[in-house]
Design a protein around this motif. Structure first.
Motif, mmCIF file in Angstrom:
data_model
loop_
_atom_site.group_PDB
_atom_site.id
_atom_site.type_symbol
_atom_site.label_atom_id
_atom_site.label_comp_id
_atom_site.label_asym_id
_atom_site.label_seq_id
_atom_site.Cartn_x
_atom_site.Cartn_y
_atom_site.Cartn_z
ATOM 1 N N ALA A 104 -31.852 0.954 -24.969
ATOM 2 C CA ALA A 104 -30.920 -0.148 -25.213
ATOM 3 C C ALA A 104 -29.718 0.392 -25.975
ATOM 4 C CB ALA A 104 -31.592 -1.250 -26.018
ATOM 5 N N VAL A 105 -28.534 0.164 -25.434
ATOM 6 C CA VAL A 105 -27.293 0.533 -26.112
ATOM 7 C C VAL A 105 -26.774 -0.723 -26.781
ATOM 8 C CG1 VAL A 105 -24.968 1.449 -25.841
ATOM 9 C CG2 VAL A 105 -26.810 2.278 -24.359
ATOM 10 N N ILE A 106 -26.630 -0.675 -28.100
ATOM 11 C CA ILE A 106 -26.323 -1.891 -28.850
ATOM 12 C C ILE A 106 -25.159 -1.637 -29.806
ATOM 13 C CG2 ILE A 106 -28.136 -1.312 -30.525
ATOM 14 C CD1 ILE A 106 -28.550 -4.344 -30.940
ATOM 15 N N GLY A 107 -24.222 -2.582 -29.848
ATOM 16 C CA GLY A 107 -23.106 -2.440 -30.781
ATOM 17 C C GLY A 107 -21.775 -2.807 -30.163
ATOM 18 N N ASP A 108 -20.744 -2.054 -30.552
ATOM 19 C CA ASP A 108 -19.372 -2.370 -30.161
ATOM 20 C C ASP A 108 -18.896 -1.469 -29.022
ATOM 21 O OD1 ASP A 108 -19.026 0.065 -31.398
ATOM 22 O OD2 ASP A 108 -17.796 -0.688 -33.051
ATOM 23 N N SER A 109 -17.574 -1.442 -28.818
ATOM 24 C CA SER A 109 -17.014 -0.675 -27.704
ATOM 25 C C SER A 109 -17.227 0.826 -27.848
ATOM 26 C CB SER A 109 -15.516 -0.972 -27.556
ATOM 27 O OG SER A 109 -14.816 -0.638 -28.747
ATOM 28 N N HIS A 110 -17.441 1.318 -29.058
ATOM 29 C CA HIS A 110 -17.683 2.745 -29.227
ATOM 30 C C HIS A 110 -19.090 3.122 -28.790
ATOM 31 C CE1 HIS A 110 -14.089 4.498 -31.474
ATOM 32 N NE2 HIS A 110 -13.734 3.305 -31.026
ATOM 33 N N ALA A 111 -20.028 2.178 -28.882
ATOM 34 C CA ALA A 111 -21.347 2.390 -28.278
ATOM 35 C C ALA A 111 -21.232 2.275 -26.759
ATOM 36 C CB ALA A 111 -22.348 1.379 -28.823
ATOM 37 N N GLN A 112 -20.418 1.337 -26.301
ATOM 38 C CA GLN A 112 -20.224 1.137 -24.873
ATOM 39 C C GLN A 112 -19.675 2.392 -24.200
ATOM 40 O OE1 GLN A 112 -17.429 -1.982 -24.008
ATOM 41 N NE2 GLN A 112 -17.725 -1.884 -21.797
ATOM 42 N N GLN A 113 -18.655 3.003 -24.796
ATOM 43 C CA GLN A 113 -17.998 4.133 -24.148
ATOM 44 C C GLN A 113 -18.923 5.328 -23.982
ATOM 45 O OE1 GLN A 113 -14.799 5.556 -26.639
ATOM 46 N NE2 GLN A 113 -16.148 5.887 -28.390
ATOM 47 N N ILE A 114 -19.788 5.565 -24.968
ATOM 48 C CA ILE A 114 -20.631 6.762 -24.909
ATOM 49 C C ILE A 114 -21.730 6.605 -23.865
ATOM 50 C CG2 ILE A 114 -22.483 6.296 -26.586
ATOM 51 C CD1 ILE A 114 -20.222 9.435 -26.346
ATOM 52 N N THR A 115 -21.925 5.389 -23.377
ATOM 53 C CA THR A 115 -22.933 5.170 -22.339
ATOM 54 C C THR A 115 -22.577 5.921 -21.071
ATOM 55 O OG1 THR A 115 -23.297 2.980 -23.280
ATOM 56 C CG2 THR A 115 -24.265 3.396 -21.135
ATOM 57 N N SER A 116 -21.310 6.223 -20.860
ATOM 58 C CA SER A 116 -20.919 7.014 -19.701
ATOM 59 C C SER A 116 -21.590 8.382 -19.730
ATOM 60 C CB SER A 116 -19.396 7.173 -19.654
ATOM 61 O OG SER A 116 -18.981 7.763 -18.455
ATOM 62 N N ALA A 117 -21.822 8.935 -20.919
ATOM 63 C CA ALA A 117 -22.535 10.211 -21.038
ATOM 64 C C ALA A 117 -24.038 10.030 -20.875
ATOM 65 C CB ALA A 117 -22.237 10.845 -22.401
ATOM 66 N N LEU A 118 -24.543 8.868 -21.227
ATOM 67 C CA LEU A 118 -25.983 8.604 -21.139
ATOM 68 C C LEU A 118 -26.438 8.345 -19.711
ATOM 69 C CD1 LEU A 118 -28.751 7.932 -22.477
ATOM 70 C CD2 LEU A 118 -27.912 5.584 -22.737
ATOM 71 N N LEU A 119 -25.620 7.678 -18.913
ATOM 72 C CA LEU A 119 -26.063 7.223 -17.593
ATOM 73 C C LEU A 119 -26.548 8.354 -16.678
ATOM 74 C CD1 LEU A 119 -23.510 4.356 -16.842
ATOM 75 C CD2 LEU A 119 -25.947 4.145 -17.402
ATOM 76 N N PRO A 120 -25.865 9.520 -16.591
ATOM 77 C CA PRO A 120 -26.414 10.576 -15.732
ATOM 78 C C PRO A 120 -27.780 11.077 -16.195
ATOM 79 C CG PRO A 120 -24.089 10.976 -16.199
ATOM 80 C CD PRO A 120 -24.530 9.868 -17.110
ATOM 81 N N VAL A 121 -27.997 11.125 -17.515
ATOM 82 C CA VAL A 121 -29.293 11.554 -18.040
ATOM 83 C C VAL A 121 -30.355 10.525 -17.679
ATOM 84 C CG1 VAL A 121 -30.521 12.374 -20.068
ATOM 85 C CG2 VAL A 121 -28.036 12.580 -19.969
ATOM 86 N N ALA A 122 -30.010 9.248 -17.834
ATOM 87 C CA ALA A 122 -30.949 8.177 -17.494
ATOM 88 C C ALA A 122 -31.289 8.203 -16.015
ATOM 89 C CB ALA A 122 -30.353 6.825 -17.885
ATOM 90 N N GLU A 123 -30.282 8.412 -15.186
ATOM 91 C CA GLU A 123 -30.517 8.450 -13.738
ATOM 92 C C GLU A 123 -31.427 9.610 -13.367
ATOM 93 O OE1 GLU A 123 -27.970 8.875 -9.558
ATOM 94 O OE2 GLU A 123 -26.929 8.730 -11.482
ATOM 95 N N ALA A 124 -31.209 10.767 -13.979
ATOM 96 C CA ALA A 124 -32.013 11.939 -13.670
ATOM 97 C C ALA A 124 -33.472 11.754 -14.061
ATOM 98 C CB ALA A 124 -31.435 13.165 -14.378
ATOM 99 N N ASN A 125 -33.710 10.961 -15.096
ATOM 100 C CA ASN A 125 -35.066 10.779 -15.606
ATOM 101 C C ASN A 125 -35.706 9.457 -15.205
ATOM 102 O OD1 ASN A 125 -35.700 13.134 -17.630
ATOM 103 N ND2 ASN A 125 -33.565 12.603 -17.966
ATOM 104 N N GLY A 126 -34.958 8.622 -14.484
ATOM 105 C CA GLY A 126 -35.521 7.348 -14.064
ATOM 106 C C GLY A 126 -35.632 6.331 -15.181
ATOM 107 N N TRP A 127 -34.782 6.469 -16.201
ATOM 108 C CA TRP A 127 -34.806 5.500 -17.296
ATOM 109 C C TRP A 127 -33.969 4.273 -16.946
ATOM 110 C CZ3 TRP A 127 -32.806 9.506 -21.366
ATOM 111 C CH2 TRP A 127 -33.785 10.485 -21.578
ATOM 112 N N GLY A 128 -34.336 3.150 -17.515
ATOM 113 C CA GLY A 128 -33.478 1.982 -17.481
ATOM 114 C C GLY A 128 -32.528 2.012 -18.671
ATOM 115 N N VAL A 129 -31.352 1.421 -18.503
ATOM 116 C CA VAL A 129 -30.381 1.314 -19.590
ATOM 117 C C VAL A 129 -29.951 -0.142 -19.697
ATOM 118 C CG1 VAL A 129 -28.118 2.004 -20.479
ATOM 119 C CG2 VAL A 129 -29.549 3.681 -19.269
ATOM 120 N N VAL A 130 -29.999 -0.668 -20.912
ATOM 121 C CA VAL A 130 -29.608 -2.055 -21.186
ATOM 122 C C VAL A 130 -28.440 -2.042 -22.156
ATOM 123 C CG1 VAL A 130 -30.316 -4.219 -22.284
ATOM 124 C CG2 VAL A 130 -31.881 -3.036 -20.729
ATOM 125 N N PHE A 131 -27.441 -2.858 -21.867
ATOM 126 C CA PHE A 131 -26.282 -3.052 -22.742
ATOM 127 C C PHE A 131 -26.467 -4.315 -23.569
ATOM 128 C CE2 PHE A 131 -22.041 -1.274 -20.834
ATOM 129 C CZ PHE A 131 -22.229 -0.111 -21.541
#
Length: 303
Positions: A104-131
Motif C-alpha cells: 500500500a502506497v499511502i500519503g501525498d504526491s511525493h509518495a505517489q510519484q515514487i510509485t513509478s519506480a515501484l510498479l516494475p518491481v511489483a509487476e516482476a514479482n506479481g505483487w498488488g499495489v494499492v494507492f
C-alpha cells in the motif's frame, strides 16, 4: 515469502498477424527508448552508450502534464470501502485482488510519484499495489495539510491499512526544502510508524527528493546546457538522511539520492530524461528508471 527481483520477463503469444506486428513495434519502441532515453540506467551502468545527441529529451513539453502516476482502477475486494473521506483516493493495480502480496502506497504526491519506480518491481514479482493518495496530505501526522480535510483523510486511510494489513506500506518519511529550512523528519511520522507497528505492517520509508525555488523542467527545456540548472544537493537535502535516526525493526529505509543527485549535484536531466516535471516532483518517466535502485533497497522478502 517472495524473493525480490528486478527482472521482467516479457512473454507474448500473438493470436493474429496484427497482434504480432503490434508486439514487434512495441518492443522496438522500448529498445529505442533504452538506447536514446535510458535515464538513471546511465548511472548504474557506465558501459551504456551515450544517448544520441539528436534524441529528444523526454517527456516532451506537450506531455508533461501527463507525468503523474495513476493506477488502473478503484479499490476493490478487501480494499473496497464506502468511507466518504476516501472517495476518489483509493485505487489499485489490476491484479491486486489475486495477488498473494500487496504493498500500500499511502500519503501525498511525493509518495505517489515514487510509485513509478515501484510498479516494475511489483509487476516482476506479481505483487498488488494499492494507492491511498491525497495531495498535500503526508503521513507526517503533525504536519499541516494542504486542505482542512487532511486530518480526517489520514485517519480514514490509516484505519483502512490497519484493517486490511498489507504486506508493507510505502510512504515518504522526510521532507526536503528549497529555502532556508533543513530537510527533516516529517512532523508526526513517528506516530504513523507506531500505528503501522501496532498493526504488524512493515513500512518502506522513502527519503524525500530535493525541491527547488524554480521550475526545474522549464529550466532544462529552456537552457542550452542542462548543467546551468544544477543545484548542490546541500541546498535542499541534509548531509545525512534524517530518517537514519528512526530505529525501528519494522522500518526499511529507501534513499534514492545518489541516482537523483549524482556526485552531490542535483541536475534536471539524466540519461536524456527530465528528472523533474516541475519544482519538486520527479517525472514519471525518470522515476521509472529508478526501479532497480529501489528494488535493491527493499527487504529481501515481502510477506
Amino acid at each position: 515469502m517472495v524473493v525480490l527481483t528486478v527482472a521482467v520477463a516479457v512473454v507474448a503469444v500473438p493470436v493474429g498477424a496484427w497482434q504480432a506486428s503490434a508486439w514487434v513495434q512495441e518492443r522496438a519502441i522500448e529498445a529505442r527508448a533504452l538506447q536514446s532515453n535510458p535515464g538513471a540506467a546511465v548511472l548504474r551502468d557506465p558501459s551504456l552508450s551515450k544517448p544520441p545527441a539528436d534524441a529528444p529529451l523526454l517527456p516532451l513539453p506537450t506531455l508533461i502534464d501527463d507525468e503523474w502516476v495513476h493506477l488502473d482502477r478503484e479499490c476493490s475486494g478487501e480494499w473496497a470501502n464506502d468511507v466518504e473521506m476516501l472517495r476518489g483516493t483509493c485505487s489499485e493495480t489490476t491484479g491486486t485482488p489475486r495477488a498473494r502480496h500487496t504493498i500500500a502506497v499511502i500519503g501525498d504526491s511525493h509518495a505517489q510519484q515514487i510509485t513509478s519506480a515501484l510498479l516494475p518491481v511489483a509487476e516482476a514479482n506479481g505483487w498488488g499495489v494499492v494507492f491511498l493518495i491525497k495531495g498535500g496530505c503526508s503521513m507526517g501526522l503533525d504536519e499541516p495539510g494542504m486542505d482542512e480535510r487532511c486530518d480526517g483523510w489520514r485517519e480514514a486511510a490509516i484505519e483502512l491499512v490497519e484493517q486490511v494489513r498489507p504486506d508493507a506500506a510505502l510512504t515518504v518519511v522526510t521532507r526536503s526544502d528549497a529555502g532556508e529550512d533543513d530537510e527533516r523528519l516529517r512532523p508526526g511520522i513517528e506516530r504513523f510508524l507506531d500505528r503501522m507497528d501496532g498493526a504488524g505492517v512493515p513500512v518502506l520509508g522513502v527519503r524525500d527528493n530535493p525541491r527547488f525555488a524554480f521550475n526545474m523542467y522549464d529550466c532544462v527545456v529552456g537552457s542550452d546546457d542542462p548543467l546551468d540548472c544544477a543545484v548542490p544537493r546541500s541546498a535542499s537535502l541534509a548531509d545525512r538522511n534524517p530518517a537514519d535516526d528512526l530505529d525501528r525493526p519494522g522500518l526499511h529505509l529507501v534513499d534514492l539520492t545518489p541516482w537523483i543527485c549524482p556526485d552531490d549535484v542535483c541536475v534536471g536531466e539524466i540519461g536524456n530524461v527530465a528528472v523533474y516535471r516541475d519544482d519538486n516532483h520527479l517525472s514519471r518517466l525518470y522515476a521509472r528508471t529508478l526501479s532497480p535502485s529501489l528494488a535493491e533497497q527493499l527487504p529481501a522478502t515481502i510477506g
